[in-house]
Design an enzyme around this catalytic site. Structure first.
Site, mmCIF file in Angstrom:
data_model
loop_
_atom_site.group_PDB
_atom_site.id
_atom_site.type_symbol
_atom_site.label_atom_id
_atom_site.label_comp_id
_atom_site.label_asym_id
_atom_site.label_seq_id
_atom_site.Cartn_x
_atom_site.Cartn_y
_atom_site.Cartn_z
ATOM 1 N N PRO A 34 0.840 -1.198 0.000
ATOM 2 C CA PRO A 34 0.000 0.000 0.000
ATOM 3 C C PRO A 34 0.876 1.250 0.000
ATOM 4 O O PRO A 34 1.752 1.410 0.852
ATOM 5 C CB PRO A 34 -0.805 -0.118 1.293
ATOM 6 C CG PRO A 34 0.012 -1.029 2.168
ATOM 7 C CD PRO A 34 0.727 -1.961 1.252
ATOM 8 N N THR A 36 0.474 5.374 -0.224
ATOM 9 C CA THR A 36 -0.337 6.580 -0.271
ATOM 10 C C THR A 36 0.296 7.557 -1.256
ATOM 11 O O THR A 36 1.466 7.905 -1.132
ATOM 12 C CB THR A 36 -0.433 7.220 1.126
ATOM 13 O OG1 THR A 36 -1.142 6.326 1.987
ATOM 14 C CG2 THR A 36 -1.168 8.545 1.076
ATOM 15 N N ALA A 69 -3.648 2.854 1.227
ATOM 16 C CA ALA A 69 -4.495 2.965 2.412
ATOM 17 C C ALA A 69 -5.780 3.702 2.061
ATOM 18 O O ALA A 69 -5.750 4.803 1.498
ATOM 19 C CB ALA A 69 -3.750 3.685 3.520
ATOM 20 N N GLN A 111 -6.683 -2.046 1.181
ATOM 21 C CA GLN A 111 -6.206 -1.858 2.550
ATOM 22 C C GLN A 111 -7.126 -0.881 3.272
ATOM 23 O O GLN A 111 -7.271 0.276 2.863
ATOM 24 C CB GLN A 111 -4.773 -1.320 2.597
ATOM 25 C CG GLN A 111 -4.212 -1.433 4.022
ATOM 26 C CD GLN A 111 -2.987 -0.587 4.274
ATOM 27 O OE1 GLN A 111 -3.016 0.624 4.101
ATOM 28 N NE2 GLN A 111 -1.902 -1.224 4.684
ATOM 29 N N HIS A 191 -5.150 -2.301 7.937
ATOM 30 C CA HIS A 191 -4.004 -1.464 8.289
ATOM 31 C C HIS A 191 -3.967 -1.338 9.813
ATOM 32 O O HIS A 191 -4.725 -0.582 10.405
ATOM 33 C CB HIS A 191 -4.142 -0.090 7.640
ATOM 34 C CG HIS A 191 -2.890 0.712 7.635
ATOM 35 N ND1 HIS A 191 -1.828 0.469 8.469
ATOM 36 C CD2 HIS A 191 -2.518 1.787 6.867
ATOM 37 C CE1 HIS A 191 -0.864 1.353 8.237
ATOM 38 N NE2 HIS A 191 -1.257 2.150 7.255
ATOM 39 N N ALA A 193 -0.880 -0.779 11.379
ATOM 40 C CA ALA A 193 0.520 -0.402 11.516
ATOM 41 C C ALA A 193 0.691 1.112 11.552
ATOM 42 O O ALA A 193 -0.263 1.873 11.450
ATOM 43 C CB ALA A 193 1.315 -0.981 10.339
ATOM 44 N N ASN A 194 1.935 1.533 11.727
ATOM 45 C CA ASN A 194 2.400 2.901 11.468
ATOM 46 C C ASN A 194 1.717 3.994 12.286
ATOM 47 O O ASN A 194 1.633 5.142 11.856
ATOM 48 C CB ASN A 194 2.250 3.237 9.971
ATOM 49 C CG ASN A 194 3.075 2.320 9.100
ATOM 50 O OD1 ASN A 194 3.949 1.606 9.579
ATOM 51 N ND2 ASN A 194 2.794 2.330 7.806
ATOM 52 N N TYR A 196 -1.471 4.368 13.234
ATOM 53 C CA TYR A 196 -2.856 4.737 12.965
ATOM 54 C C TYR A 196 -3.771 4.057 13.976
ATOM 55 O O TYR A 196 -3.295 3.471 14.942
ATOM 56 C CB TYR A 196 -3.194 4.441 11.511
ATOM 57 C CG TYR A 196 -2.331 5.268 10.577
ATOM 58 C CD1 TYR A 196 -2.446 6.665 10.568
ATOM 59 C CD2 TYR A 196 -1.370 4.691 9.755
ATOM 60 C CE1 TYR A 196 -1.634 7.448 9.754
ATOM 61 C CE2 TYR A 196 -0.551 5.471 8.937
ATOM 62 C CZ TYR A 196 -0.687 6.846 8.944
ATOM 63 O OH TYR A 196 0.121 7.625 8.155
ATOM 64 N N ARG A 243 -1.664 -5.933 8.410
ATOM 65 C CA ARG A 243 -0.344 -5.296 8.376
ATOM 66 C C ARG A 243 0.002 -4.718 9.740
ATOM 67 O O ARG A 243 -0.803 -4.004 10.345
ATOM 68 C CB ARG A 243 -0.323 -4.183 7.326
ATOM 69 C CG ARG A 243 1.097 -3.722 6.974
ATOM 70 C CD ARG A 243 1.084 -2.637 5.921
ATOM 71 N NE ARG A 243 2.297 -2.675 5.114
ATOM 72 C CZ ARG A 243 2.926 -1.598 4.659
ATOM 73 N NH1 ARG A 243 2.470 -0.390 4.947
ATOM 74 N NH2 ARG A 243 3.998 -1.707 3.911
ATOM 75 N N ASN A 251 4.832 8.334 13.604
ATOM 76 C CA ASN A 251 3.647 8.868 14.288
ATOM 77 C C ASN A 251 3.772 8.794 15.806
ATOM 78 O O ASN A 251 2.782 8.614 16.520
ATOM 79 C CB ASN A 251 2.368 8.156 13.820
ATOM 80 C CG ASN A 251 1.736 8.822 12.619
ATOM 81 O OD1 ASN A 251 1.718 10.052 12.522
ATOM 82 N ND2 ASN A 251 1.227 8.027 11.691
ATOM 83 N N ARG A 283 12.570 1.240 10.038
ATOM 84 C CA ARG A 283 13.750 1.780 9.368
ATOM 85 C C ARG A 283 14.180 3.108 9.954
ATOM 86 O O ARG A 283 15.087 3.755 9.462
ATOM 87 C CB ARG A 283 13.463 1.962 7.871
ATOM 88 C CG ARG A 283 13.322 0.652 7.122
ATOM 89 C CD ARG A 283 12.624 0.875 5.805
ATOM 90 N NE ARG A 283 11.234 1.248 6.013
ATOM 91 C CZ ARG A 283 10.533 1.993 5.158
ATOM 92 N NH1 ARG A 283 11.091 2.450 4.077
ATOM 93 N NH2 ARG A 283 9.275 2.273 5.406
ATOM 94 N N GLY A 318 12.359 -1.224 2.994
ATOM 95 C CA GLY A 318 13.705 -0.939 2.537
ATOM 96 C C GLY A 318 14.421 -2.079 1.854
ATOM 97 O O GLY A 318 15.650 -2.061 1.744
ATOM 98 N N GLY A 339 8.119 -0.903 -1.940
ATOM 99 C CA GLY A 339 7.394 0.336 -2.124
ATOM 100 C C GLY A 339 8.013 1.268 -3.142
ATOM 101 O O GLY A 339 7.519 1.436 -4.247
#
Length: 383
Positions: A34, A36, A69, A111, A191, A193-194, A196, A243, A251, A283, A318, A339
């Site tokens: 995914p 954005t 997303a 997603q 989703h 992850a990250n 959210y 994910r 975030n 990463r 990565g 990605g």
């Protein structure tokens, strides 16, 4: 202009072999994750012809695309130009995209996304962003920015969700899952992850609740599990993926026991017979998975999850074709999602299969709003 140098020639064997991820029988292990890209029609968050061309370019016979997303509701929106799955117009827009992908023999999953506190009031007036708990430091940090119609600005103050509101959001996920079927997606990915909404409930750096959704790891897992169960009430189990991003500090995420939390997540996901678990390698240097170890590079997250999760695993974060080949050979992943390389190489699976050098990507056009840096990368180039 900021760009990434092209990669050296590399010929893979395992990456171009077929693999089954739940119901998805793939002809290669090169997955598009995914991404954005801010190109949907606004207002309305409607997928458009430009997006259809973008995904058509990146579709391959027997290849899997995980769509960008996609907001499950207006309140869940936290990124200007991101698409949705909560109106009929959005469903029709996605149908156009899916038609292009399927005509090339590709598979595509949606997603489903709720950004929670990572949002701004202007994206869903008159409502404030919501989260597990109230964390004022999140919206007060000058470097914490979200994409809005007025540009990149600090997020609005958020509020904590009540239990009835949480139940309503679970219903929003199920409704979006039904619309994904109407749009003719092949499956869905949650989703989680990250930083959210689902992640905000999982990690104790953002979740200080004292009810059944907070405190213990078991309680903090509750929303994730309820949403997975709601999605699987709409879709077959083996067409639902999840994910996660263990150890990521994006975030402002952090947890007092990252290994314990995400080991528990991995073990619990075994119960759901998912199509796959999609693991994002951290990463950004920050909170390490293990004391004294950096999470800036490497594959700590995938290895940790693999030790507790018995299903299929997609690794992300990565990777080069060389490092992707290695992680698959070593057994810590069954497929790898790329990605940035998919952004600049629409025919990435073919390039990996034939050993064609990869085109460089232009970071400055990742989150702009037109065809430049989106659909103008060369397709079918050879060495």
């Amino acid at each position: 202009m900021s760009s990434k140098p092209a990669q050296s020639v590399f010929t893979s064997s395992r990456l171009v072999e077929g693999v089954s991820l739940g119901a998805f029988d793939l002809k290669h292990r090169v997955v598009m994750p995914p991404l954005t890209r801010s190109r949907s029609t606004w207002p309305g968050s409607i997928p458009n012809d430009l997006m259809a061309l973008y995904y058509e370019q990146r579709a391959s016979d027997g290849g899997l695309i995980i769509g960008e997303a996609t907001n499950i509701s207006q309140l869940g929106t936290g990124w200007f130009g991101s698409p949705g799955l909560y109106t009929e117009a959005q469903v029709e827009g996605w149908k156009n995209v899916l038609g292009k992908v399927h005509n090339k023999g590709g598979l595509m999953v949606a997603q489903l996304w709720h950004t929670g506190r990572a949002s701004h009031r202007s994206l869903h007036e008159p409502l404030d962003p919501v989260s597990a708990s109230v964390n004022p430091s999140y919206w007060q940090l000058e470097t914490q920015l979200v994409s809005t119609p007025s540009g990149w600005i600090q997020p609005s103050p958020h509020r904590a969700l009540s239990v009835p509101e949480i139940k309503s959001i679970v219903e929003d996920y199920a409704a979006a899952a039904k619309r994904a079927q109407q749009a003719e997606f092949d499956g869905i990915e949650l989703h989680a992850a990250n930083g959210y909404l689902i992640d905000q409930f999982l990690q104790d750096g953002s979740n200080q609740r004292e009810d059944e959704y907070g405190g213990s790891i078991e309680n903090r897992l509750r929303l994730l599990c309820e949403v997975v169960e709601a999605l699987q009430s709409v879709w077959p189990r083996n067409r639902v993926g999840v994910r996660i991003a263990p150890g990521s500090v994006f975030n402002q995420m952090h947890d007092s026991d990252t290994v314990g939390l995400f080991t528990a997540v991995a073990k619990r996901m075994n119960d759901y017979e998912l199509a796959y678990l999609h693991v994002v390698e951290p990463r950004i240097r920050g909170k390490a998975l293990h004391e004294g170890e950096s999470v800036e590079t490497g594959r700590l997250a995938s290895h940790m999850v693999r030790m507790s999760y018995g299903g299929k695993l997609i690794a992300n974060g990565g990777f080069t074709p060389e490092s992707a080949e290695t992680i698959i050979r070593d057994g810590d992943a069954d497929a790898v999602s790329f990605g940035k390389h998919f952004i600049s190489n629409p025919d990435l699976p073919r390039r990996i299969r034939e050993g064609i050098p990869l085109s460089e990507y232009d970071r400055d056009s990742f989150y702009t709003f037109d065809a430049k840096g989106y659909t103008d990368y060369p397709v079918g180039a050879s060495s």
